[in-house]
Design an enzyme around this catalytic site. Structure first.
Site, PDB file in Angstrom:
ATOM      1  N   HIS A 144       0.825  -1.205   0.000  1.00 16.03           N
ATOM      2  CA  HIS A 144       0.000   0.000   0.000  1.00 16.03           C
ATOM      3  C   HIS A 144       0.868   1.267   0.000  1.00 16.03           C
ATOM      4  CE1 HIS A 144      -3.571   2.425   1.241  1.00 16.03           C
ATOM      5  NE2 HIS A 144      -2.650   3.135   1.875  1.00 16.03           N
ATOM      6  N   GLU A 145       1.865   1.301   0.864  1.00 16.04           N
ATOM      7  CA  GLU A 145       2.703   2.506   0.973  1.00 16.04           C
ATOM      8  C   GLU A 145       3.555   2.709  -0.276  1.00 16.04           C
ATOM      9  OE1 GLU A 145       2.027   4.632   3.091  1.00 16.04           O
ATOM     10  OE2 GLU A 145       0.780   3.356   4.333  1.00 16.04           O
ATOM     11  N   HIS A 148       1.490   4.271  -2.969  1.00 12.49           N
ATOM     12  CA  HIS A 148       1.361   5.734  -2.873  1.00 12.49           C
ATOM     13  C   HIS A 148       2.541   6.417  -3.569  1.00 12.49           C
ATOM     14  CE1 HIS A 148      -2.144   6.504  -0.406  1.00 12.49           C
ATOM     15  NE2 HIS A 148      -1.704   5.821   0.649  1.00 12.49           N
ATOM     16  N   GLU A 207      -6.392   6.675  -1.420  1.00  9.77           N
ATOM     17  CA  GLU A 207      -6.375   5.494  -0.554  1.00  9.77           C
ATOM     18  C   GLU A 207      -6.820   4.241  -1.314  1.00  9.77           C
ATOM     19  OE1 GLU A 207      -5.070   4.825   2.246  1.00  9.77           O
ATOM     20  OE2 GLU A 207      -4.367   6.869   2.279  1.00  9.77           O
TER      21      GLU A 207
HETATM   22 ZN   LIG Z   1      -2.596   5.144   2.275  1.00  9.17          ZN
END
Ligand SMILES: [Zn+2]
Length: 278
Positions: A144-145, A148, A207
């Site tokens: 997830h990171e 981003h 997100e």
């Molecule tokens: Zn996030």
């Protein structure tokens, strides 16, 4: 002002500035194919991230031995390699070359947080380890990171914040002449607002995009993306506990329920195509 019209105004401001100064560069997000406007020079953001990261890691207490530390590096290396291979094989060689990965396990037990700055500078706080539980759980957060960063969400968020604060000033000029302000926003963008009194929340769109891409990244690296459902359920449980919302990992947008539903219904079937395990 209603949030809808405020949002519209933000979009118009961004568009006008980009057009007027001809500094806009249109970038296509890998995997999702979404076109985005990065108003700030990415190399300058990467440079700023490197400085911030180095100075934080000089003073923040860290865990540098043991199984958690080893696991973080294993998971980080596996996922970043898979991501680089994917980018190189899919026409994103230039984007792939932007990353110089680093992983630190920061000893902050009270905050369940993790982030990846532009250029691939990653921090996990020890407070998130009871929720990740194992390497697969770490891979959910790591994917997830990293997503981003690969999707350049930092640039988008910072562009928007700076455009709102500075109106007509060209953003590239603002970066140089308003360095202190830019750095403060930058810190806020990575959840370091606890230290500097500012939190710039992740948008719902970013997100969900990071969730979708992150599952694919972890699957490419050999981690079962189905683990994400139980991880987010643990996260949701913790969010309902006594810990203030602004201190929990990520913002309240989208809700945990919405995020888990999107993962189960939309993102998992897609991610499983990249997963070769059982
Ligand atoms: Zn996030």
């Amino acid at each position: 002002m209603s949030s809808a019209s405020k949002y519209k105004l933000q979009e118009i401001t961004l568009f006008a500035i980009g057009l007027f100064f001809f500094i806009s560069s249109c970038h296509k997000v890998p995997i999702t194919g979404r076109k985005q406007l990065n108003l700030l020079p990415e190399d300058e953001l990467i440079d700023m991230a490197r400085h911030q990261y180095d100075s934080l890691m000089q003073v923040w207490p860290q865990v540098k031995t043991g199984s958690d530390y080893a696991d973080l590096h294993t998971v980080g290396r596996k996922i970043s390699r898979a991501v680089e291979t994917y980018l190189k094989n899919n026409g994103y060689e230039k984007l792939s070359a932007e990353f110089s990965w680093e992983y630190h396990l920061v000893k902050i037990d009270t905050i369940a947080n993790a982030w990846c700055m532009p250029g691939g500078k990653i921090a996990f706080y020890t407070g998130i380890l009871p929720i990740t539980k194992n390497k697969s759980g770490m891979a959910v957060v790591m994917g997830h990171e990293i997503a981003h960063a690969v999707a350049r969400h930092g640039n988008e968020r910072l562009s928007q914040a700076l455009a709102l604060q500075m109106g007509g000033i060209a953003l590239s000029v603002a970066l140089q002449t308003r360095a202190a302000e830019t750095q403060r926003l930058f810190m806020g963008a990575y959840g370091l607002g606890v230290q500097v009194g500012l939190v710039l929340p992740f948008s719902r769109k970013h997100e969900l995009e990071a969730d979708r891409m992150g599952l694919i990244f972890m699957a490419m690296a050999g981690y079962d993306p189905r683990i994400a459902v139980s991880f987010w359920k643990r996260m949701a449980k913790m969010g309902k506990g006594g810990i203030p919302k602004e201190l929990t990992f990520l913002s309240t947008h989208p809700s945990y329920e919405e995020r888990i539903a999107a993962i189960e219904n939309d993102y998992l079937p897609e991610a499983l195509k990249y997963y070769s395990g059982k």
